[in-house]
Design a protein around this motif. Structure first.
Motif, PDB file in Angstrom:
ATOM      1  N   LEU A   1      35.200  39.357  30.953  1.00  9.66           N
ATOM      2  CA  LEU A   1      36.435  39.857  31.569  1.00  9.66           C
ATOM      3  C   LEU A   1      37.658  39.241  30.905  1.00  9.66           C
ATOM      4  O   LEU A   1      38.673  39.916  30.687  1.00  9.66           O
ATOM      5  CB  LEU A   1      36.429  39.550  33.060  1.00  9.66           C
ATOM      6  CG  LEU A   1      35.372  40.261  33.904  1.00  9.66           C
ATOM      7  CD1 LEU A   1      35.400  39.745  35.332  1.00  9.66           C
ATOM      8  CD2 LEU A   1      35.584  41.762  33.891  1.00  9.66           C
TER       9      LEU A   1
ATOM     10  N   LEU B   1      31.710  45.749  36.498  1.00  6.54           N
ATOM     11  CA  LEU B   1      32.476  46.197  35.341  1.00  6.54           C
ATOM     12  C   LEU B   1      31.567  46.855  34.314  1.00  6.54           C
ATOM     13  O   LEU B   1      31.884  47.931  33.784  1.00  6.54           O
ATOM     14  CB  LEU B   1      33.196  45.018  34.697  1.00  6.54           C
ATOM     15  CG  LEU B   1      33.837  45.350  33.343  1.00  6.54           C
ATOM     16  CD1 LEU B   1      35.103  46.145  33.532  1.00  6.54           C
ATOM     17  CD2 LEU B   1      34.101  44.103  32.522  1.00  6.54           C
TER      18      LEU B   1
ATOM     19  N   ILE C   1      42.168  42.152  39.044  1.00 11.39           N
ATOM     20  CA  ILE C   1      42.995  42.648  37.938  1.00 11.39           C
ATOM     21  C   ILE C   1      44.419  42.933  38.398  1.00 11.39           C
ATOM     22  O   ILE C   1      45.353  42.960  37.603  1.00 11.39           O
ATOM     23  CB  ILE C   1      42.346  43.927  37.338  1.00 11.39           C
ATOM     24  CG1 ILE C   1      40.927  43.614  36.850  1.00 11.39           C
ATOM     25  CG2 ILE C   1      43.178  44.494  36.211  1.00 11.39           C
ATOM     26  CD1 ILE C   1      40.863  42.486  35.836  1.00 11.39           C
TER      27      ILE C   1
ATOM     28  N   ALA D   1      33.208  45.907  26.115  1.00 11.61           N
ATOM     29  CA  ALA D   1      32.555  45.234  27.239  1.00 11.61           C
ATOM     30  C   ALA D   1      31.043  45.244  27.092  1.00 11.61           C
ATOM     31  O   ALA D   1      30.373  44.216  27.276  1.00 11.61           O
ATOM     32  CB  ALA D   1      32.965  45.910  28.549  1.00 11.61           C
TER      33      ALA D   1
ATOM     34  N   THR E   1      46.611  46.698  29.840  1.00 14.40           N
ATOM     35  CA  THR E   1      45.268  46.207  30.177  1.00 14.40           C
ATOM     36  C   THR E   1      44.866  46.657  31.574  1.00 14.40           C
ATOM     37  O   THR E   1      43.725  47.083  31.804  1.00 14.40           O
ATOM     38  CB  THR E   1      45.227  44.677  30.078  1.00 14.40           C
ATOM     39  OG1 THR E   1      45.482  44.289  28.723  1.00 14.40           O
ATOM     40  CG2 THR E   1      43.864  44.147  30.498  1.00 14.40           C
ATOM     41  N   ALA E   2      45.793  46.570  32.546  1.00 13.28           N
ATOM     42  CA  ALA E   2      45.492  47.027  33.900  1.00 13.28           C
ATOM     43  C   ALA E   2      45.098  48.502  33.891  1.00 13.28           C
ATOM     44  O   ALA E   2      44.147  48.907  34.582  1.00 13.28           O
ATOM     45  CB  ALA E   2      46.703  46.799  34.804  1.00 13.28           C
TER      46      ALA E   2
ATOM     47  N   LEU F   1      37.334  51.086  39.020  1.00 15.45           N
ATOM     48  CA  LEU F   1      36.873  49.813  39.564  1.00 15.45           C
ATOM     49  C   LEU F   1      36.740  49.861  41.081  1.00 15.45           C
ATOM     50  O   LEU F   1      37.455  50.595  41.765  1.00 15.45           O
ATOM     51  CB  LEU F   1      37.858  48.704  39.187  1.00 15.45           C
ATOM     52  CG  LEU F   1      38.184  48.540  37.707  1.00 15.45           C
ATOM     53  CD1 LEU F   1      39.169  47.402  37.523  1.00 15.45           C
ATOM     54  CD2 LEU F   1      36.921  48.289  36.908  1.00 15.45           C
TER      55      LEU F   1
ATOM     56  N   PHE G   1      41.459  48.864  32.587  1.00 11.97           N
ATOM     57  CA  PHE G   1      40.488  48.508  33.629  1.00 11.97           C
ATOM     58  C   PHE G   1      40.399  49.614  34.683  1.00 11.97           C
ATOM     59  O   PHE G   1      39.303  50.032  35.080  1.00 11.97           O
ATOM     60  CB  PHE G   1      40.877  47.189  34.298  1.00 11.97           C
ATOM     61  CG  PHE G   1      40.353  45.954  33.609  1.00 11.97           C
ATOM     62  CD1 PHE G   1      39.023  45.592  33.727  1.00 11.97           C
ATOM     63  CD2 PHE G   1      41.189  45.150  32.848  1.00 11.97           C
ATOM     64  CE1 PHE G   1      38.533  44.453  33.100  1.00 11.97           C
ATOM     65  CE2 PHE G   1      40.717  44.013  32.225  1.00 11.97           C
ATOM     66  CZ  PHE G   1      39.376  43.662  32.336  1.00 11.97           C
ATOM     67  N   GLU G   2      41.553  50.091  35.131  1.00 10.94           N
ATOM     68  CA  GLU G   2      41.579  51.103  36.182  1.00 10.94           C
ATOM     69  C   GLU G   2      40.952  52.413  35.723  1.00 10.94           C
ATOM     70  O   GLU G   2      40.360  53.146  36.530  1.00 10.94           O
ATOM     71  CB  GLU G   2      43.021  51.329  36.640  1.00 10.94           C
ATOM     72  CG  GLU G   2      43.607  50.127  37.373  1.00 10.94           C
ATOM     73  CD  GLU G   2      45.123  50.170  37.461  1.00 10.94           C
ATOM     74  OE1 GLU G   2      45.719  51.141  36.958  1.00 10.94           O
ATOM     75  OE2 GLU G   2      45.710  49.209  38.014  1.00 10.94           O
TER      76      GLU G   2
ATOM     77  N   LEU H   1      38.350  40.846  27.545  1.00 10.01           N
ATOM     78  CA  LEU H   1      38.906  42.193  27.626  1.00 10.01           C
ATOM     79  C   LEU H   1      40.414  42.198  27.847  1.00 10.01           C
ATOM     80  O   LEU H   1      41.045  43.254  27.807  1.00 10.01           O
ATOM     81  CB  LEU H   1      38.209  42.974  28.738  1.00 10.01           C
ATOM     82  CG  LEU H   1      36.748  43.324  28.458  1.00 10.01           C
ATOM     83  CD1 LEU H   1      36.106  43.962  29.681  1.00 10.01           C
ATOM     84  CD2 LEU H   1      36.621  44.251  27.252  1.00 10.01           C
TER      85      LEU H   1
ATOM     86  N   ALA I   1      31.683  50.490  32.684  1.00 12.39           N
ATOM     87  CA  ALA I   1      31.889  50.663  31.242  1.00 12.39           C
ATOM     88  C   ALA I   1      30.829  51.574  30.631  1.00 12.39           C
ATOM     89  O   ALA I   1      31.149  52.424  29.771  1.00 12.39           O
ATOM     90  CB  ALA I   1      31.878  49.302  30.554  1.00 12.39           C
TER      91      ALA I   1
ATOM     92  N   LEU J   1      37.093  44.046  42.443  1.00  9.85           N
ATOM     93  CA  LEU J   1      37.466  43.808  41.055  1.00  9.85           C
ATOM     94  C   LEU J   1      38.896  44.268  40.792  1.00  9.85           C
ATOM     95  O   LEU J   1      39.637  43.626  40.034  1.00  9.85           O
ATOM     96  CB  LEU J   1      36.484  44.520  40.109  1.00  9.85           C
ATOM     97  CG  LEU J   1      36.708  44.309  38.610  1.00  9.85           C
ATOM     98  CD1 LEU J   1      36.768  42.824  38.268  1.00  9.85           C
ATOM     99  CD2 LEU J   1      35.588  44.976  37.808  1.00  9.85           C
TER     100      LEU J   1
END
Length: 392
Positions: A233, A198, A166, A219, A149-150, A158, A153-154, A236, A202, A162
């Motif tokens: 968030l 975010l 995370i 998202a 998940t990290a 980001l 997001f990365e 996700l 996205a 944010l």
């Protein structure tokens, strides 16, 4: 055999045409989210010309079967539903039996009326459930591995603030990391601008290949229905899945989930306990939710019915219910498995003739029947009929 009709639930997220099409009834252009077949007080099924199903079972508990009465105190332990989502359901989890008993007692002692929109526990039962897709069915279920998940997001690029929210997904052990980030994003307060950050990221990745593009699209899709909601968030953090017709998933206590779209048959314990964390205008009780959520990575396990000769069983391991699919492969009559518990049968397509020692009953698509414990039933027809019974 007792012909029954279910109870309509008109939640705003429901579609308007899908369930009426299955039930072979006209649509009234209002949301038709769920069709309940069971004895829950908020939606008791009706027996043709005889009144409520719960009343009949109270008068004749032998219809439920001796083992079911002994295990569940004379209450039918399962409920079958049609569910049709045109927009996302709330981010939610369900309690175990012990958690449900404690939560129901606590709210009752505190004087919260059962009809109150601020009540989380509507009964003292758990709510394990199995969902079987009737069309492509999409949702979010269980926490994704926090490192994965990290990375997702990365991959969106980001900003520093944010990224720090995370960050614990990479820096802490699994359970504390998931719990910390989940709680943090549900309580952003003055940091709600992070949701917009975010979403901006996205949008720039909607056409990205593979998991990154799907993550970005999830998202944006959630934001279309819940603009700027911090619980996007939280959502996700979950795995996204899609079921094809006939495929199923089963959810136990404490598994976070949110169904996104599609129509399904859902069989569950006889409960309406939903602890919500977001993606809804209904009552949100984060404290109660945190008491039941399992903060651990969960793989999406797609279940297929097992069997032969037109009778198939979905693998479940709960005491409250079993789920079967009857789909004849020839014109020859077949015998339903002998069962010492009461059953509900729902035809979702085609037409079936059910025969017992007292006569026969023809079920067109959308029609349903309660079959008493011990009844020996011969079935002929075509299409699909789902059958649920106690798993005790």
């Amino acid at each position: 055999m007792l012909r029954i009709t279910g109870s309509r639930q008109s939640y705003a997220w429901g579609t308007r045409d899908s369930i009426p099409a299955i039930l072979n009834t006209p649509s009234d252009d209002e949301p038709f989210a769920e069709y309940w077949l069971g004895t829950h007080p908020l939606g008791d099924a009706r027996i043709e010309n005889q009144g409520a199903l719960s009343t009949a079972l109270t008068r004749q508990p032998e219809l439920l079967g001796e083992a079911t009465v002994e295990a569940f105190g004379g209450r039918m332990p399962f409920m079958m539903k049609l569910l049709s989502a045109g927009s996302p359901l709330s981010l939610q989890a369900h309690p175990s039996r012990t958690e449900a008993e404690q939560g129901y007692a606590r709210e009752s002692l505190n004087g919260v009326p059962l009809s109150s929109p601020d009540r989380s526990y509507k009964d003292d039962w758990p709510k394990p459930e199995t969902v079987i897709a009737l069309e492509p069915f999409e949702g979010l279920v269980g926490f994704r591995d926090p490192i994965a998940t990290a990375e997702l997001f990365e991959s969106l690029g980001l900003g520093e603030e944010l990224a720090s929210v995370i960050g614990p997904l990479r820096d802490r052990t699994t359970t504390p990391a998931l719990q910390e980030v989940f709680l943090d994003v549900l309580s952003l307060g003055e940091r709600r601008h992070l949701v917009d950050e975010l979403l901006g990221a996205a949008v720039r990745h909607l056409d990205a290949p593979g998991e990154v593009g799907l993550f970005a699209r999830t998202a944006v899709e959630l934001d279309e229905h819940f603009p700027g909601d911090p619980s996007i968030l939280a959502a996700l953090l979950l795995n996204r899945f899609q079921l094809q017709p006939g495929e199923a998933i089963s959810l136990g206590a404490g598994v976070m989930h949110a169904y996104l779209r599609g129509t399904c048959v859902e069989v569950m314990a006889n409960s309406d306990n939903v602890l919500r964390g977001g993606l809804t205008k209904k009552h949100i009780d984060v404290d109660a939710l945190l008491q039941v959520v399992r903060f651990e990575p969960t793989e999406v396990k797609v279940l297929l019915a097992e069997g032969s000769d037109g009778i198939y069983c979905y693998p479940t391991t709960v005491a409250e219910f079993e789920v079967w699919l009857v789909s004849p492969t020839s014109a020859e009559p077949i015998d339903l498995p002998r069962c010492d518990a009461g059953r509900i049968c729902l035809v979702t397509s085609g037409e079936f003739t059910l025969k017992d020692d007292d006569g026969e009953l023809i079920l067109a698509h959308g029609q349903s029947v309660f079959v008493g414990a011990g009844e020996h039933i011969h079935v002929s027809g075509h299409g699909q009929m789902f059958m649920s019974t106690s798993g005790a």
